[in-house]
Design an enzyme around this catalytic site. Structure first.
Site, PDB file in Angstrom:
ATOM      1  N   GLU A  70       3.655   4.088  -0.383  1.00  0.00           N
ATOM      2  CA  GLU A  70       4.524   4.575  -1.463  1.00  0.00           C
ATOM      3  C   GLU A  70       5.411   5.683  -0.914  1.00  0.00           C
ATOM      4  OE1 GLU A  70       2.152   5.761  -4.803  1.00  0.00           O
ATOM      5  OE2 GLU A  70       1.253   3.764  -4.980  1.00  0.00           O
ATOM      6  N   SER A  84       0.653   7.772   5.342  1.00  0.00           N
ATOM      7  CA  SER A  84      -0.613   7.920   6.077  1.00  0.00           C
ATOM      8  C   SER A  84      -1.734   8.312   5.124  1.00  0.00           C
ATOM      9  CB  SER A  84      -0.474   9.009   7.138  1.00  0.00           C
ATOM     10  OG  SER A  84       0.593   8.711   8.005  1.00  0.00           O
ATOM     11  N   TRP A 130       8.833  -0.125   1.695  1.00  0.00           N
ATOM     12  CA  TRP A 130       8.765  -0.759   3.028  1.00  0.00           C
ATOM     13  C   TRP A 130       7.724  -1.878   3.083  1.00  0.00           C
ATOM     14  CZ3 TRP A 130       7.816   4.853   4.700  1.00  0.00           C
ATOM     15  CH2 TRP A 130       8.977   5.585   4.533  1.00  0.00           C
ATOM     16  N   LEU A 190       0.846  -1.201   0.000  1.00  0.00           N
ATOM     17  CA  LEU A 190       0.000   0.000   0.000  1.00  0.00           C
ATOM     18  C   LEU A 190       0.881   1.251   0.000  1.00  0.00           C
ATOM     19  CD1 LEU A 190      -2.836   1.338   0.607  1.00  0.00           C
ATOM     20  CD2 LEU A 190      -2.329   0.994   3.027  1.00  0.00           C
ATOM     21  N   HIS A 220      18.053  -2.042  33.941  1.00  0.00           N
ATOM     22  CA  HIS A 220      19.352  -2.705  33.710  1.00  0.00           C
ATOM     23  C   HIS A 220      20.527  -1.729  33.839  1.00  0.00           C
ATOM     24  CE1 HIS A 220      17.031  -6.014  31.932  1.00  0.00           C
ATOM     25  NE2 HIS A 220      18.126  -6.733  31.908  1.00  0.00           N
ATOM     26  N   GLU A 229       1.247   0.183  10.085  1.00  0.00           N
ATOM     27  CA  GLU A 229      -0.218  -0.012  10.033  1.00  0.00           C
ATOM     28  C   GLU A 229      -0.967   1.160  10.668  1.00  0.00           C
ATOM     29  OE1 GLU A 229      -1.933  -3.773  10.136  1.00  0.00           O
ATOM     30  OE2 GLU A 229      -0.045  -4.813   9.778  1.00  0.00           O
TER      31      GLU A 229
HETATM   32  C1  LIG Z   1       9.533  -1.918   8.854  1.00  0.00           C
HETATM   33  C2  LIG Z   1       8.310  -1.411   8.132  1.00  0.00           C
HETATM   34  C3  LIG Z   1       7.435  -2.322   7.576  1.00  0.00           C
HETATM   35  C4  LIG Z   1       6.301  -1.880   6.855  1.00  0.00           C
HETATM   36  N1  LIG Z   1       5.502  -2.782   6.228  1.00  0.00           N
HETATM   37  C5  LIG Z   1       4.526  -2.332   5.373  1.00  0.00           C
HETATM   38  C6  LIG Z   1       3.777  -3.253   4.553  1.00  0.00           C
HETATM   39  O1  LIG Z   1       3.945  -4.488   4.626  1.00  0.00           O
HETATM   40  N2  LIG Z   1       2.867  -2.739   3.684  1.00  0.00           N
HETATM   41  C7  LIG Z   1       2.637  -1.400   3.556  1.00  0.00           C
HETATM   42  O2  LIG Z   1       1.819  -1.007   2.734  1.00  0.00           O
HETATM   43  N3  LIG Z   1       3.329  -0.500   4.339  1.00  0.00           N
HETATM   44  C8  LIG Z   1       4.268  -0.934   5.218  1.00  0.00           C
HETATM   45  N4  LIG Z   1       4.987  -0.030   5.980  1.00  0.00           N
HETATM   46  C9  LIG Z   1       4.695   1.389   5.871  1.00  0.00           C
HETATM   47  C10 LIG Z   1       3.995   1.996   7.084  1.00  0.00           C
HETATM   48  O3  LIG Z   1       2.670   1.512   7.146  1.00  0.00           O
HETATM   49  C11 LIG Z   1       4.083   3.527   6.963  1.00  0.00           C
HETATM   50  O4  LIG Z   1       5.428   3.863   7.294  1.00  0.00           O
HETATM   51  C12 LIG Z   1       3.111   4.250   7.853  1.00  0.00           C
HETATM   52  O5  LIG Z   1       1.801   4.061   7.417  1.00  0.00           O
HETATM   53  C13 LIG Z   1       3.395   5.765   7.924  1.00  0.00           C
HETATM   54  O6  LIG Z   1       3.564   6.319   6.649  1.00  0.00           O
HETATM   55  P1  LIG Z   1       4.872   7.224   6.362  1.00  0.00           P
HETATM   56  O7  LIG Z   1       6.027   6.473   6.871  1.00  0.00           O
HETATM   57  O8  LIG Z   1       4.862   7.642   4.956  1.00  0.00           O
HETATM   58  O9  LIG Z   1       4.695   8.498   7.297  1.00  0.00           O
HETATM   59  P2  LIG Z   1       3.921   9.863   6.949  1.00  0.00           P
HETATM   60  O10 LIG Z   1       2.540   9.573   6.548  1.00  0.00           O
HETATM   61  O11 LIG Z   1       4.767  10.687   6.049  1.00  0.00           O
HETATM   62  O12 LIG Z   1       3.900  10.549   8.388  1.00  0.00           O
HETATM   63  C14 LIG Z   1       4.989  11.275   8.942  1.00  0.00           C
HETATM   64  C15 LIG Z   1       4.519  11.847  10.287  1.00  0.00           C
HETATM   65  O13 LIG Z   1       3.403  12.734  10.066  1.00  0.00           O
HETATM   66  C16 LIG Z   1       2.302  12.300  10.828  1.00  0.00           C
HETATM   67  N5  LIG Z   1       1.051  12.563  10.100  1.00  0.00           N
HETATM   68  C17 LIG Z   1       0.755  12.221   8.808  1.00  0.00           C
HETATM   69  N6  LIG Z   1      -0.489  12.588   8.510  1.00  0.00           N
HETATM   70  C18 LIG Z   1      -1.015  13.163   9.634  1.00  0.00           C
HETATM   71  C19 LIG Z   1      -2.281  13.748   9.961  1.00  0.00           C
HETATM   72  N7  LIG Z   1      -3.284  13.795   9.086  1.00  0.00           N
HETATM   73  N8  LIG Z   1      -2.451  14.247  11.212  1.00  0.00           N
HETATM   74  C20 LIG Z   1      -1.445  14.189  12.123  1.00  0.00           C
HETATM   75  N9  LIG Z   1      -0.232  13.657  11.875  1.00  0.00           N
HETATM   76  C21 LIG Z   1      -0.018  13.144  10.649  1.00  0.00           C
HETATM   77  C22 LIG Z   1       2.513  10.814  11.040  1.00  0.00           C
HETATM   78  O14 LIG Z   1       1.780  10.339  12.147  1.00  0.00           O
HETATM   79  C23 LIG Z   1       4.012  10.753  11.242  1.00  0.00           C
HETATM   80  O15 LIG Z   1       4.324  11.093  12.560  1.00  0.00           O
HETATM   81  C24 LIG Z   1       6.071  -0.470   6.743  1.00  0.00           C
HETATM   82  C25 LIG Z   1       6.947   0.440   7.344  1.00  0.00           C
HETATM   83  C26 LIG Z   1       8.071  -0.005   8.015  1.00  0.00           C
HETATM   84  C27 LIG Z   1       9.015   1.015   8.601  1.00  0.00           C
END
Ligand SMILES: Cc1cc2nc3c(=O)[nH]c(=O)nc-3n(C[C@H](O)[C@H](O)[C@H](O)COP(=O)(O)OP(=O)(O)OC[C@H]3O[C@@H](n4cnc5c(N)ncnc54)[C@H](O)[C@@H]3O)c2cc1C
Length: 380
Positions: A127, A132, A156, A125, A339, A364
């Site tokens: 990109e 988010s 990711w 999902l 610890h 998630e």
């Molecule tokens: C190890 C790992 C495994 C993963 N596995 C998967 C997978 O199998 N499939 C998949 O699809 N994804 C996967 N992900 C992706 C993960 O779901 C996303 O990293 C997550 O949803 C957050 O998106 P982002 O990292 O782009 O952060 P962003 O959306 O860019 O957010 C950055 C910051 O802004 C905040 N923010 C964003 N929008 C708002 C809002 N409207 N209001 C307040 N705060 C906001 C967020 O809370 C965060 O603190 C994985 C990520 C990691 C690190």
């Protein structure tokens, strides 16, 4: 003894704990160090029926309930956060959407081998520019005759390198209000033009496989659309609701491991002529840790129970995920504090739990997004 569990749930807990303590925990530090994905463990988990735990027997599953599945995630996570994440992703993200939304043929083709533990699946999902805000998906799937042509990238994505197929979300058009229509497609990982790379150097959950996906004119038959082509967005929201229960369970398992190490250490470490567990400051930390873990576990069970009853569980899954992940971070942090300097050293294994648990506040749906989901459920 967990008096609230049924006999079957208690048996699963004991079976998975025994398996995880023998086959996972002794190697977790090495897999973390080497960022090694333990594929052989997934084969064994498949033989034990764990990869099909919450699916009916007719689809190769074990016919267990969501509480049993959450218990399994907790126990695997207690042994290794990275293995726990890959297990939770395989079941909740790789297999569950096909069980929820797939046609009978798709279930036979893709779900049955996953439930039997013969193959793994993944869910793509996220990109680079749509995390988010998944509505901002840029990957496209354009219908050309009987095939969809997919272009774009994902980042990711858990387990993709070892998966037989990835469920990919892509924009297939615009609705009447000009918003993206998002469709889910089942994409075999050996498709022409589909590149999977795993070059990330992660802070934690290092035994989990995390991948970048690139699609260059990848063609899949239109029969590979999963569920309603207009409703891919709602489908992944439902999928994530279920996935959040497993991430909450994983946070409980990691926190439990950190707590157990801290409790044992506190009883053994002598300062000022007595075990540090005799100091009220340390006792209060341990008391709070035990209480918060128990509370989070109950929240996981409640959300899982609601799901099993066919009731709405969106709010409770977010409650559980938000509370368990933030609680888990506090617990792992305090476990290091108990610890002292030894906790800062890799040898004692508590710093790994802190690195692993941080992801639970991000994956998630971040903590901020969980608060948004809860606020919406409250009618705000
Ligand atoms: C190890 C790992 C495994 C993963 N596995 C998967 C997978 O199998 N499939 C998949 O699809 N994804 C996967 N992900 C992706 C993960 O779901 C996303 O990293 C997550 O949803 C957050 O998106 P982002 O990292 O782009 O952060 P962003 O959306 O860019 O957010 C950055 C910051 O802004 C905040 N923010 C964003 N929008 C708002 C809002 N409207 N209001 C307040 N705060 C906001 C967020 O809370 C965060 O603190 C994985 C990520 C990691 C690190």
């Amino acid at each position: 003894m967990d008096f609230s569990l049924t006999k079957e749930q208690q048996m699963i807990k004991e079976m998975v704990r025994d398996f995880a303590e023998k086959e996972i925990a002794p190697y977790a530090a090495k897999w973390d160090e080497e960022a090694h994905f333990p594929l052989h463990v997934f084969r064994k988990m498949g033989e034990l029926g764990l990869l099909g735990l919450p699916f009916p027997e007719e689809y190769g599953g074990a016919g267990g309930d969501t509480i049993s599945y959450a218990i399994a995630v907790e126990e695997i996570g207690r042994a290794c956060g990275g293995t726990g994440l890959s297990y939770a992703a395989a079941v909740s993200l790789g297999a569950s959407p096909i069980y929820y939304f797939g046609t009978e043929e798709q279930k036979q083709t893709w779900l049955v081998p996953m439930a039997k533990g013969e193959t793994l699946g993944a869910f793509g999902l996220t990109e680079p520019n749509a995390g988010s805000d998944a509505g901002g998906t840029r990957t496209t799937a354009v219908l050309d005759g009987d095939e969809y042509v997919i272009n774009g990238e994902k980042c990711w994505i858990t387990n993709a390198q070892y998966a037989r197929q990835v469920i990919v979300t892509a924009v297939t058009g615009k609705d009447a209000r000009g918003k993206n229509i998002i469709t889910a497609l089942i994409v075999p990982t050996d498709s022409l033009g589909f590149t999977i790379r795993s070059n990330y150097d992660k802070m934690g959950v290092r035994a989990s496989n995390t991948c970048e996906l690139v699609f260059e004119n990848v063609r899949v038959p239109k029969e590979n659309v999963l569920g309603d082509p207009q409703k891919g967005f709602n489908q992944f929201l439902y999928t994530l609701d279920g996935g959040r229960i497993s991430i909450a369970a994983l946070a409980v398992g990691i926190a439990q491991a950190a707590f157990e190490k801290a409790l044992q250490y506190a009883k053994e470490r002598i300062q000022f002529g007595q075990p540090i567990s005799k100091f009220q400051a340390i006792q209060f930390k341990l008391a709070d840790m035990a209480m918060e873990i128990e509370l989070a576990r109950n929240m996981v069970y409640k959300a899982a129970w609601l799901k099993d009853q066919g009731k709405s569980f969106t709010k409770e899954a977010s409650f559980a995920k938000l509370f368990a992940s933030e609680m888990g971070f506090r617990v792992c942090n305090q476990a290091i504090q108990i610890h002292g300097g030894y906790g800062y050293m890799k040898e004692y294994g508590v710093e790994r739990h802190l690195r692993d648990i941080k992801l639970m506040e991000i994956g998630e749906g971040t903590s901020e997004i969980q608060r948004l989901v809860i606020a919406r459920q409250l009618g705000c």
